[in-house]
Design a protein around this motif. Structure first.
Motif, PDB file in Angstrom:
ATOM      1  N   PRO A   6       0.523  -1.630   0.025  1.00 33.94           N
ATOM      2  CA  PRO A   6      -0.124  -0.394   0.107  1.00 33.94           C
ATOM      3  C   PRO A   6       1.035   1.078   0.081  1.00 33.94           C
ATOM      4  O   PRO A   6       2.475   1.673   0.589  1.00 33.94           O
ATOM      5  CB  PRO A   6      -0.652   0.261   1.229  1.00 33.94           C
ATOM      6  CG  PRO A   6       0.320  -0.678   2.140  1.00 33.94           C
ATOM      7  CD  PRO A   6       1.096  -1.392   1.983  1.00 33.94           C
ATOM      8  N   LYS A   7       0.159   1.847  -0.223  1.00 35.05           N
ATOM      9  CA  LYS A   7       0.284   3.516  -0.030  1.00 35.05           C
ATOM     10  C   LYS A   7      -0.603   4.572   0.111  1.00 35.05           C
ATOM     11  O   LYS A   7      -1.325   4.123  -0.235  1.00 35.05           O
ATOM     12  CB  LYS A   7       1.138   4.097  -1.100  1.00 35.05           C
ATOM     13  CG  LYS A   7       0.798   4.786  -2.311  1.00 35.05           C
ATOM     14  CD  LYS A   7       1.270   5.439  -3.524  1.00 35.05           C
ATOM     15  CE  LYS A   7      -0.100   5.625  -4.732  1.00 35.05           C
ATOM     16  NZ  LYS A   7       0.629   6.300  -5.619  1.00 35.05           N
ATOM     17  N   CYS A  30      -0.300  -2.679  -7.936  1.00 35.25           N
ATOM     18  CA  CYS A  30      -1.803  -3.274  -8.705  1.00 35.25           C
ATOM     19  C   CYS A  30      -3.387  -2.391  -7.919  1.00 35.25           C
ATOM     20  O   CYS A  30      -4.316  -2.800  -8.642  1.00 35.25           O
ATOM     21  CB  CYS A  30      -3.053  -4.166  -7.996  1.00 35.25           C
ATOM     22  SG  CYS A  30      -2.849  -4.799  -6.416  1.00 35.25           S
ATOM     23  N   ASN A  31      -2.545  -0.736  -7.849  1.00 37.46           N
ATOM     24  CA  ASN A  31      -3.708  -0.011  -7.763  1.00 37.46           C
ATOM     25  C   ASN A  31      -4.985  -0.339  -7.450  1.00 37.46           C
ATOM     26  O   ASN A  31      -6.379   0.292  -7.385  1.00 37.46           O
ATOM     27  CB  ASN A  31      -4.081   0.378  -9.401  1.00 37.46           C
ATOM     28  CG  ASN A  31      -3.439   0.836  -9.780  1.00 37.46           C
ATOM     29  OD1 ASN A  31      -2.008   1.854  -9.418  1.00 37.46           O
ATOM     30  ND2 ASN A  31      -2.134   0.142 -10.901  1.00 37.46           N
ATOM     31  N   PHE A  32      -5.143  -1.382  -5.909  1.00 36.05           N
ATOM     32  CA  PHE A  32      -6.300  -1.925  -6.151  1.00 36.05           C
ATOM     33  C   PHE A  32      -6.082  -0.450  -4.058  1.00 36.05           C
ATOM     34  O   PHE A  32      -5.530  -0.159  -3.113  1.00 36.05           O
ATOM     35  CB  PHE A  32      -5.984  -3.303  -4.432  1.00 36.05           C
ATOM     36  CG  PHE A  32      -7.030  -3.422  -3.494  1.00 36.05           C
ATOM     37  CD1 PHE A  32      -8.250  -4.265  -3.854  1.00 36.05           C
ATOM     38  CD2 PHE A  32      -7.162  -2.997  -2.600  1.00 36.05           C
ATOM     39  CE1 PHE A  32      -8.992  -4.284  -3.161  1.00 36.05           C
ATOM     40  CE2 PHE A  32      -8.288  -3.365  -1.648  1.00 36.05           C
ATOM     41  CZ  PHE A  32      -8.817  -4.051  -1.612  1.00 36.05           C
ATOM     42  N   MET A  33      -7.825  -0.582  -3.529  1.00 32.87           N
ATOM     43  CA  MET A  33      -8.519   0.763  -3.097  1.00 32.87           C
ATOM     44  C   MET A  33      -8.056   0.369  -2.087  1.00 32.87           C
ATOM     45  O   MET A  33      -9.520  -0.318  -2.155  1.00 32.87           O
ATOM     46  CB  MET A  33      -8.216   2.263  -4.017  1.00 32.87           C
ATOM     47  CG  MET A  33      -7.608   2.201  -5.237  1.00 32.87           C
ATOM     48  SD  MET A  33      -8.554   4.359  -6.160  1.00 32.87           S
ATOM     49  CE  MET A  33     -10.269   3.318  -6.972  1.00 32.87           C
ATOM     50  N   SER A  34      -8.877   1.248  -1.122  1.00 33.70           N
ATOM     51  CA  SER A  34      -9.899   0.968  -0.149  1.00 33.70           C
ATOM     52  C   SER A  34      -9.465   2.280   1.305  1.00 33.70           C
ATOM     53  O   SER A  34      -8.417   2.517   1.488  1.00 33.70           O
ATOM     54  CB  SER A  34      -9.196  -0.319   0.659  1.00 33.70           C
ATOM     55  OG  SER A  34      -9.721  -0.673   2.161  1.00 33.70           O
ATOM     56  N   HIS A  35     -10.661   2.139   1.979  1.00 35.53           N
ATOM     57  CA  HIS A  35     -10.432   3.364   3.087  1.00 35.53           C
ATOM     58  C   HIS A  35      -9.764   2.246   4.333  1.00 35.53           C
ATOM     59  O   HIS A  35      -9.368   1.252   4.034  1.00 35.53           O
ATOM     60  CB  HIS A  35     -12.194   3.223   3.513  1.00 35.53           C
ATOM     61  CG  HIS A  35     -13.194   4.143   2.511  1.00 35.53           C
ATOM     62  ND1 HIS A  35     -13.537   3.331   1.672  1.00 35.53           N
ATOM     63  CD2 HIS A  35     -13.339   5.510   1.870  1.00 35.53           C
ATOM     64  CE1 HIS A  35     -14.497   4.056   0.947  1.00 35.53           C
ATOM     65  NE2 HIS A  35     -14.255   5.225   1.289  1.00 35.53           N
TER      66      HIS A  35
END
Length: 841
Positions: A28-29, A57-62
Motif C-alpha cells: 500500500p501507499k 495493482c492499484n487496489f483502493m480501500s478506506h
C-alpha cells in the motif's frame, strides 16, 4: 481476523512498506481517494475521503475497510496457485471490462481476453497475469474427480447478486465481486470464502462435459493447440518505444536473457538523479516482483558481461551514495545478485509458467535443483517467480497423443493412407489407429516429441495440391461420465452472422468445457463427432445457417454406425440469411444478441422431434430431340436435402447471388446486405420468361403430373421457404393433407415468376399447389438452374429422383413456453435471470 490480518491493518495505517507485510496481501501507499464515481470536487472536502492505494495493482480501500480486504495483490497472486494453467489470449470484445492485473479500465485495441475463462488484461499486462486458467481435463498425472469453484474477480453482469447475502456484488466502475467460472455463482470478496469449496457445475451440469471425464496428454502442446483455437498475431510486446523529458528519463528494462532475445521489455520512468536502490525497486515493481531491491541489480544490456555492479557511477560520486545519471545506457537487464550460500536438491518436477504456456519438466537423478534454479533465474526473473517444484512418485506412464490429420484424398483404402503418411510425414504404420471418411485419419502416438513433429510438419504439407490440417483430439473416458448426463457438442461457424459467430464461440467456451466446443473452420464436424464417438447419449448444437446444419447432418449420417449415440438431437442457433429450418423449430429468424447462458437453458429444455431427410439422385444423360435418353453425359450425383429443392427461377436467383458472393465475399457479412442483393438480382429478372413446364416432365409416386404454366418448381420438406415465407399456404384443401416435417411427404409448389415470389414473401399470396408425394421422378430436357438448401448450380439434362434418405433425423424444437417469455431480463445476466430468453422471436 487472524494474526496476519492484524499486521495488515497496522502496516496500511502506517502508510509505509514493512518487511512484516503478509505474503498474500497488497503493497500500500497513502493517497486521497476520489468519489467512487470519479467526480473530483477539490473545494468540497465531503466528496474526498482519505484512503490507500496499492503501489503494485492499484487496489483502493478506506483505512477502516482494510480489515475486510481479501483481494490478493497481482504481485503475490502467483504464490496462491499450486498448479499453473496457462491462458489462451485473443483480442477482446467491445464490452466494458477492467484489467485483472492493474485493475484499470480497458480501452481501445490494446485489450486482450482469455478464450477459456473471464480474464481480461491490457496487452502490456498480459505477461504478468497469473497462470490460473480453468483446468478442463486430466493430463495423465493425478486424476481429480472432485472440482472446486474457480473464482474470478470482477467483470460481472450489472445485476449479479451475492450467493450469501443476496445483495448486489457487481460494479461498473471498478473491479469488484467474485464469480465461479464453472457454475456461475457470484459473491462479494468478503462472502465467497464461506461458500463450500466443491463446485456442482450449476444449472448446466447435465450438458457440461466434466473435466474429470476428459483426458489429453498436452505436454509439448500449448493450450491453443489443445483447445483447437487458431493463434493470432494480436499479442504485442511489453513495450516498443521510450522517450526522454527534461525532468525524467525512461529506461528500457528486461527481466532476463529470454526477454532480451524477444525484445520484450518494460518502460521504467525515473528522475534524472536517483539512488540505485530506487531504480531497482521501480524495475521490480514494473515486473510485479514483490522482493527486496537489495537482492537485485541492473546490468547494462550492451555490456552486461563486463559489469558486476548494479549501476556504474560515472561522476565520481562516493560509493555510499551512488547516483543514477542520464549518461548511462537506456537498456538494462534486471538480475538477481549471486548469493554466498545456497542449498541444492535433486529429483524434482518443476512447472515453469510463461505468459501464454505452462511447461512441465522432469529432472533426472543427476540434475541439481540449484543449477536449475539459477538457469531459470537467468532466463527470466518473472518466470522464476512463477516456477513451482513438486516431488511425485515415479510411475511408468504410457504417453498417448491423439492426432487427427485431414486433407488427404478421399475414398482410399487404409493401406493407401498408410503409404501417404509414410511418404510425406514419415509416420509408422502401427501409429494409424483409425481411418475416417473425407480423407481424415487418426494417429495414436506414444512419444511427445514425435507427436509434435508430425503435428507441425502436417501443417506445412500438401498432397495433390490440398493443404493438410492437424488437430489434437481429447479422449472422453466414458466410464467416468455421470449417470444420466447428456453433454452438449457445440459446432460454431465463425464466418456466419458477421462477428456474432466469433462472440458465440467465445461465450460457449467460457460457459462449457472448451473441449466440447468445435470451430467448423478447423476440420469441419468430423473432429467433434469423433471425440464424442463413445459417449452413449449427447446432444448437438449447431451455430450457423441452414447450410451449416445440412453439413453437420451429412457428416453425422456418414459415421452414424461408428458412434455410440447414433441419433443425437440437434438444436440450432440461426446465424445465416434465411434460417428457415430454425424458424420452423422455433429458434428464431436470426441471432440478435441473446444471452448465451439462456440459450443453453432453452436447449436443455427443448423437445425432441423427428424430421424427414431426402436423397436426390441427379443422373445426367444426353437427351435426343424426341426426349429419349442417349447415354450418360456425366457421372451420377447424390445430394441430401433438408429444407427444399428448387428448379427454375428460384434456383436462378440463388445462383446469381452465389456468383456475386464469390466475387467479393467480404461484403456478405450481414443478413440485411444479403437480402438486399437478393432483391437486386430479382429485379433484374422481372422481364425474364421461361416456360419451365415445357422443359421438364414429372412423376409423383409413379403417377404422371401435368404441370401448369410456371417458371419455378419447388419441393418443400418444411413449411418455410425464402426467409420465412409460407409458400404452401395455410388454407385447407381436401385433396392435400396438412404438411408436417415428419410425414414422409414432399409438397410440390410452382411459382409463375419474380413478381409471384415477391407476393409470397410479403404474405399477399401463396404458391400454386401441384402435388404431395414420397417418391418423385423428374425428366429434364435442357440445362436448368437447380438449388438444394440454398446451394445452386446448373444441372445438365437427365433424370432427377427424390426419395426418403433412410431413417428420420432427431431435431430439437424450442419449448413454446420459453419462446413466449420476454427478453427483458437479458441485461441482468446469469445469476438473476435463470429463465431463457425468447430466442429471437
Amino acid at each position: 481476523p487472524d494474526s496476519s490480518t492484524t499486521a495488515l491493518v497496522k502496516t496500511w495505517n502506517s502508510g509505509e512498506p514493512s518487511q512484516e507485510w503478509p505474503a498474500d496481501q497488497n503493497y500500500p501507499k497513502s493517497t486521497a481517494m476520489t468519489h467512487p464515481r470519479g467526480h473530483k470536487r477539490p473545494h468540497n472536502n465531503i466528496q474526498r475521503t482519505a484512503g490507500l492505494t496499492c503501489l503494485m495493482c492499484n487496489f483502493m480501500s478506506h483505512e477502516k475497510c482494510l480489515k475486510h480486504a481479501r483481494t490478493v495483490c497481482s504481485c503475490m497472486a502467483p504464490t496462491q496457485v499450486q498448479v499453473p494453467v496457462a491462458h489462451c489470449f485473443g483480442p477482446a470484445g467491445q464490452k466494458k471490462r477492467f484489467c485483472c492485473v492493474c485493475r484499470k479500465h480497458l480501452e481501445g485495441s490494446s485489450a486482450q481476453r482469455c478464450e477459456v475463462c473471464e480474464l481480461h488484461v491490457h496487452s502490456d499486462c498480459a505477461p504478468f497475469s497469473v497462470s490460473d486458467c480453468r483446468f478442463c481435463h486430466q493430463d495423465g498425472g493425478q486424476d481429480i474427480d472432485t472440482y472446486q469453484h474457480h473464482w474470478r474477480e470482477g467483470n460481472m453482469s450489472s445485476g449479479a447478486r451475492c450467493e450469501v447475502c443476496r445483495r448486489t456484488c457487481s460494479s461498473s466502475d471498478i473491479l469488484a465481486g467474485m464469480r465461479c467460472e464453472w457454475c456461475g455463482i457470484t459473491a462479494h470478496a468478503s462472502c465467497y470464502i464461506i461458500i463450500p469449496p466443491e463446485c456442482s457445475m450449476g444449472r448446466l451440469q447435465n450438458m457440461i462435459l466434466h473435466p474429470s471425464c476428459v483426458r489429453i496428454c498436452s505436454r509439448n502442446f500449448s493450450k491453443m493447440h489443445c483447445y483447437r483455437i487458431s493463434e493470432n498475431s494480436h499479442h504485442s510486446e511489453m513495450g516498443n518505444a521510450w522517450t526522454r523529458s527534461h525532468c525524467k528519463q525512461t529506461l528500457k528494462v528486461f527481466d532476463g536473457d529470454d526477454a532480451a532475445k524477444r525484445n520484450q521489455f518494460r518502460l521504467v520512468s525515473i528522475p534524472r538523479i536517483i539512488k540505485n536502490e530506487e531504480v531497482v525497486e521501480a524495475s521490480l515493481r514494473a515486473f510485479y516482483i514483490p522482493d527486496e531491491p537489495q537482492d537485485y541489480e541492473l546490468q547494462s544490456y550492451s555490456q552486461q558481461g563486463l559489469f558486476t555492479d548494479d549501476i556504474v557511477n560515472r561522476n565520481g560520486t562516493p560509493d555510499s551514495k551512488p547516483i543514477f545519471k542520464d549518461t548511462v545506457s537506456d537498456s538494462w537487464v534486471l538480475r538477481s545478485k549471486p548469493k554466498e550460500t545456497e542449498v541444492g536438491f535433486t529429483m524434482s518436477y518443476p512447472f515453469i509458467s510463461y505468459p501464454s504456456s505452462v511447461q512441465r519438466q522432469v529432472l533426472s537423478g543427476q540434475e541439481i535443483l540449484l543449477e536449475k534454479l539459477q538457469e531459470i533465474r537467468k532466463t527470466s526473473l518473472r518466470q522464476m517467480n512463477q516456477t513451482r517444484f513438486y516431488i511425485e512418485e515415479s510411475r511408468n506412464r504410457v504417453a498417448q497423443v491423439n492426432l487427427l490429420l485431414g486433407g488427404f484424398p478421399t475414398q482410399l483404402e487404409k493401406e493407401e493412407y498408410t503409404h501417404l503418411l509414410s511418404e510425406h510425414l514419415s509416420v509408422k504404420s502401427e501409429s494409424v489407429s483409425a481411418v475416417l471418411f473425407s480423407g481424415a485419419v487418426v494417429l495414436q502416438i506414444s512419444c511427445f516429441s514425435e507427436a509434435e513433429r508430425i503435428y507441425m510438419l502436417a501443417k506445412d504439407t500438401s498432397i495433390s495440391g490440398k493443404q493438410l490440417y492437424s488437430l489434437v483430439i481429447p479422449e472422453i473416458m466414458q466410464s467416468k461420465l455421470v449417470k444420466g448426463s447428456c453433454p452438449l457438442l457445440v459446432f460454431v461457424n465463425p464466418k456466419s452472422g458477421g462477428l456474432k459467430g466469433r462472440e458465440i464461440l467465445y461465450s460457449f467456451r467460457k460457459l462449457l468445457n472448451p473441449h466440447q466446443v468445435f470451430e467448423l473452420t478447423s476440420g469441419g464436424p468430423l473432429p467433434g463427432l469423433h471425440t464424442f464417438r463413445e459417449v452413449p447419449h449427447f446432444r448437438i448444437l449447431v451455430c450457423g445457417g441452414d447450410g451449416t446444419v445440412g453439413w453437420v447432418l451429412g457428416v453425422l449420417e456418414s459415421i452414424r454406425h461408428k458412434i455410440a449415440c447414433p441419433e443425437p438431437a440437434i438444436g440450432i442457433i440461426p446465424l445465416g440469411t434465411g434460417n428457415d429450418l430454425a424458424r420452423v423449430l422455433r429458434w428464431g429468424a436470426g441471432y440478435s444478441g441473446e444471452d448465451p447462458y439462456n440459450i443453453l437453458l432453452s436447449v436443455d429444455e427443448a423437445e425432441e422431434v423427428q424430421m424427414d431427410r431426402w436423397t436426390i439422385l441427379l443422373d445426367a444423360q444426353e437427351m435426343t430431340e424426341d426426349g429419349k435418353e442417349n447415354g450418360f453425359l456425366e457421372p451420377p450425383k447424390i445430394v441430401h436435402m433438408n429444407n427444399y429443392f428448387g428448379l427454375g427461377i428460384d434456383a436462378e436467383l440463388s445462383l446469381d447471388f452465389h456468383h456475386a458472393r464469390e466475387v467479393d465475399p467480404d461484403k456478405f457479412n450481414s443478413r440485411f446486405h444479403n437480402k438486399g442483393v437478393y432483391v437486386k438480382v430479382g429485379l433484374q429478372k422481372l422481364s425474364h420468361t421461361r416456360n419451365l413446364h415445357k422443359d421438364i416432365r414429372m412423376q409423383v409416386d409413379k403417377h404422371d403430373v401435368e404441370l401448369p404454366s410456371i417458371e419455378g418448381l419447388i419441393f418443400l420438406n418444411i413449411p418455410s421457404w425464402g426467409s420465412g415465407a409460407d409458400l404452401w399456404g395455410s388454407d385447407s384443401e381436401s385433396r392435400f393433407g396438412r404438411p408436417r416435417i415428419d410425414d414422409g411427404m414432399l409438397e410440390v409448389v410452382g411459382v409463375t415468376g419474380v413478381v409471384h415470389m415477391g407476393q409470397v414473401q410479403s404474405g399477399m399470396r401463396s404458391g400454386i399447389r401441384i402435388a404431395q408425394g414420397s417418391y418423385i421422378r423428374i425428366t429434364v430436357n435442357k440445362p436448368i438452374p437447380v438449388q438444394v438448401d440454398g446451394e445452386p448450380w446448373i444441372q445438365s439434362p437427365g433424370q432427377i429422383i427424390i426419395s426418403a434418405a433412410g431413417p428420420k433425423v432427431c431435431m430439437l424444437r424450442k419449448s413454446k413456453t420459453k419462446q413466449k417469455k420476454q427478453s427483458g431480463s437479458l441485461k441482468e445476466g446469469r445469476s438473476d435471470s435463470p429463465a431463457p430468453s425468447d430466442g429471437g422471436q
